[in-house]
Design a protein around this motif. Structure first.
Motif, short mmCIF file in Angstrom:
data_model
loop_
_atom_site.label_atom_id
_atom_site.label_comp_id
_atom_site.label_asym_id
_atom_site.label_seq_id
_atom_site.Cartn_x
_atom_site.Cartn_y
_atom_site.Cartn_z
N HIS A 104 0.86 -1.17 0.00
CA HIS A 104 0.00 0.00 0.00
C HIS A 104 0.90 1.22 0.00
O HIS A 104 1.52 1.55 1.01
N ASN A 159 -6.05 -2.37 -5.57
CA ASN A 159 -6.91 -1.34 -5.00
C ASN A 159 -8.12 -1.91 -4.26
O ASN A 159 -7.97 -2.63 -3.27
N GLY A 160 -9.33 -1.68 -4.71
CA GLY A 160 -10.53 -2.05 -3.97
C GLY A 160 -10.75 -3.54 -3.81
O GLY A 160 -11.64 -3.94 -3.06
N ALA A 161 -9.96 -4.38 -4.48
CA ALA A 161 -10.14 -5.83 -4.36
C ALA A 161 -9.64 -6.37 -3.02
O ALA A 161 -9.93 -7.51 -2.66
N ILE A 162 -8.90 -5.56 -2.27
CA ILE A 162 -8.39 -5.98 -0.97
C ILE A 162 -9.18 -5.28 0.12
O ILE A 162 -9.14 -4.04 0.21
N PRO A 163 -9.91 -5.99 0.97
CA PRO A 163 -10.70 -5.36 2.03
C PRO A 163 -9.81 -4.52 2.95
O PRO A 163 -8.70 -4.94 3.30
N PRO A 164 -10.27 -3.32 3.36
CA PRO A 164 -9.46 -2.45 4.21
C PRO A 164 -9.01 -3.11 5.51
O PRO A 164 -7.88 -2.89 5.96
N ASN A 165 -9.86 -3.93 6.13
CA ASN A 165 -9.47 -4.56 7.39
C ASN A 165 -8.34 -5.57 7.19
O ASN A 165 -7.45 -5.71 8.02
N VAL A 166 -8.36 -6.26 6.05
CA VAL A 166 -7.28 -7.21 5.74
C VAL A 166 -5.99 -6.45 5.50
O VAL A 166 -4.92 -6.83 5.98
N LEU A 167 -6.08 -5.35 4.78
CA LEU A 167 -4.90 -4.54 4.48
C LEU A 167 -4.28 -3.99 5.77
O LEU A 167 -3.07 -4.06 5.97
N GLN A 168 -5.11 -3.46 6.66
CA GLN A 168 -4.60 -2.91 7.91
C GLN A 168 -3.95 -3.99 8.77
O GLN A 168 -2.92 -3.77 9.41
N SER A 169 -4.54 -5.18 8.78
CA SER A 169 -3.98 -6.27 9.56
C SER A 169 -2.61 -6.70 9.03
O SER A 169 -1.68 -6.94 9.80
#
Length: 294
Positions: free
Chosen positions: A87, A279-289
């Motif tokens: 990211h 981009n939008g294909a990755i859920p924000p919560n998964v990215l943050q984790s």
């Protein structure tokens, strides 16, 4: 007499001048004369995608099968999975294998600092130790190359590295453009070299090398017997194809070399990329984790 001699020599002189001018024009128009570090970087980035498309790639992930092998200094072959999620200038490289400590390693950076997570127990993994000690490879956006959004050459203006173009060099039977990369701060003892295919401008190889002098002995005789230890990591990229709209390598190989008094250690991680997400294909919560550093 002088006039006749002059006329006889004139065609030869004119021919010499024409040849000289042609050689000069060839050298002036040749790629070797024109290519600069900035132009090489520009052509490399253009080989991936257009500038507009590269700017759109804020979040990117690749996933594939991976194999860990000890080629010298032991014997091991372990299959597993690899994942790179990035990211902007933050990214996470994760390897999960089936053999002890070799199986659960993550290299994480937020773009300013880095950390390494790994399973406890098992044998010591010298490649992990090297990468953990050279965390600047992550914060600088070098490790993983163009497979991440943090790729160092995407932001040369912001990172301000020292770049030196070294021309074409032979590497393992191939003729490649070499670009030396020195970080603006830190890693003074680390030699980083980037190599590019002269036809496609794909980035095909990066080498990182560090030399460590042995400690002083108790006597001059003992000190003279001490040797310099060399550690080297190679990243090779091959099998370029369209991955999510970008021309990227689908095979990524990490090799680790170290020469010691006991012999040579040689390890290899080979990743074959099968899936991508953007981009939008990755859920924000998964990215943050994935990006969370502890």
């Amino acid at each position: 007499m002088k006039s006749r001699a002059f006329h006889r020599s004139l065609p030869g002189f004119v021919g010499f001048v024409l040849v000289a001018l042609l050689c000069l024009a060839f050298r002036s128009g040749g790629d070797e004369e024109e290519l600069t570090p900035q132009e090489l970087v520009r052509r490399h980035l253009a080989s991936i995608a257009s500038p507009e498309k590269l700017k759109q790639r804020q979040v990117f992930a690749v996933q594939g099968n991976c194999e860990y092998r000890i080629l010298a200094g032991g014997a091991l072959a372990a299959p597993g999975k690899a994942q790179l999620v990035s990211h902007r200038k933050a990214y996470n490289i994760r390897f999960d294998f089936t053999s002890g400590e070799y199986g659960g390693t993550q290299y994480i950076t937020d773009g300013k600092k880095s950390t390494t997570k790994y399973n406890s127990g098992g044998q010591v993994n010298p490649m992990r130790i090297f990468l953990q000690g050279q965390g600047i490879l992550l914060t600088e956006g070098l490790l993983g190359g163009e497979l991440t959004t943090a790729w160092a050459l995407l932001d040369v203006k912001g990172r301000k590295p020292s770049l030196k173009y070294r021309g074409i060099q032979g590497v393992d039977g191939r003729q490649l453009y070499r670009l030396d990369y020195r970080m603006r701060k830190g890693a003074a003892d680390l030699k980083t070299r980037l190599y590019f295919d002269p036809e496609t401008y794909h980035h095909v190889l990066t080498t990182y090398e560090v030399e460590e002098s042995s400690q002083m002995g108790a006597t001059p005789d003992q000190s003279s017997q001490n040797r310099v230890s060399r550690q080297r990591v190679e990243e090779s990229f091959s099998d370029f194809r369209d991955l999510g709209g970008y021309m990227l390598p689908s095979t990524w190989v990490l090799k680790y070399f170290k020469n010691t008094d006991q012999g040579t250690i040689l390890l290899q991680w080979t990743t074959t990329i099968e899936h991508t997400a953007e981009n939008g294909a990755i859920p924000p919560n998964v990215l943050q984790s994935l990006m969370k550093m502890k």
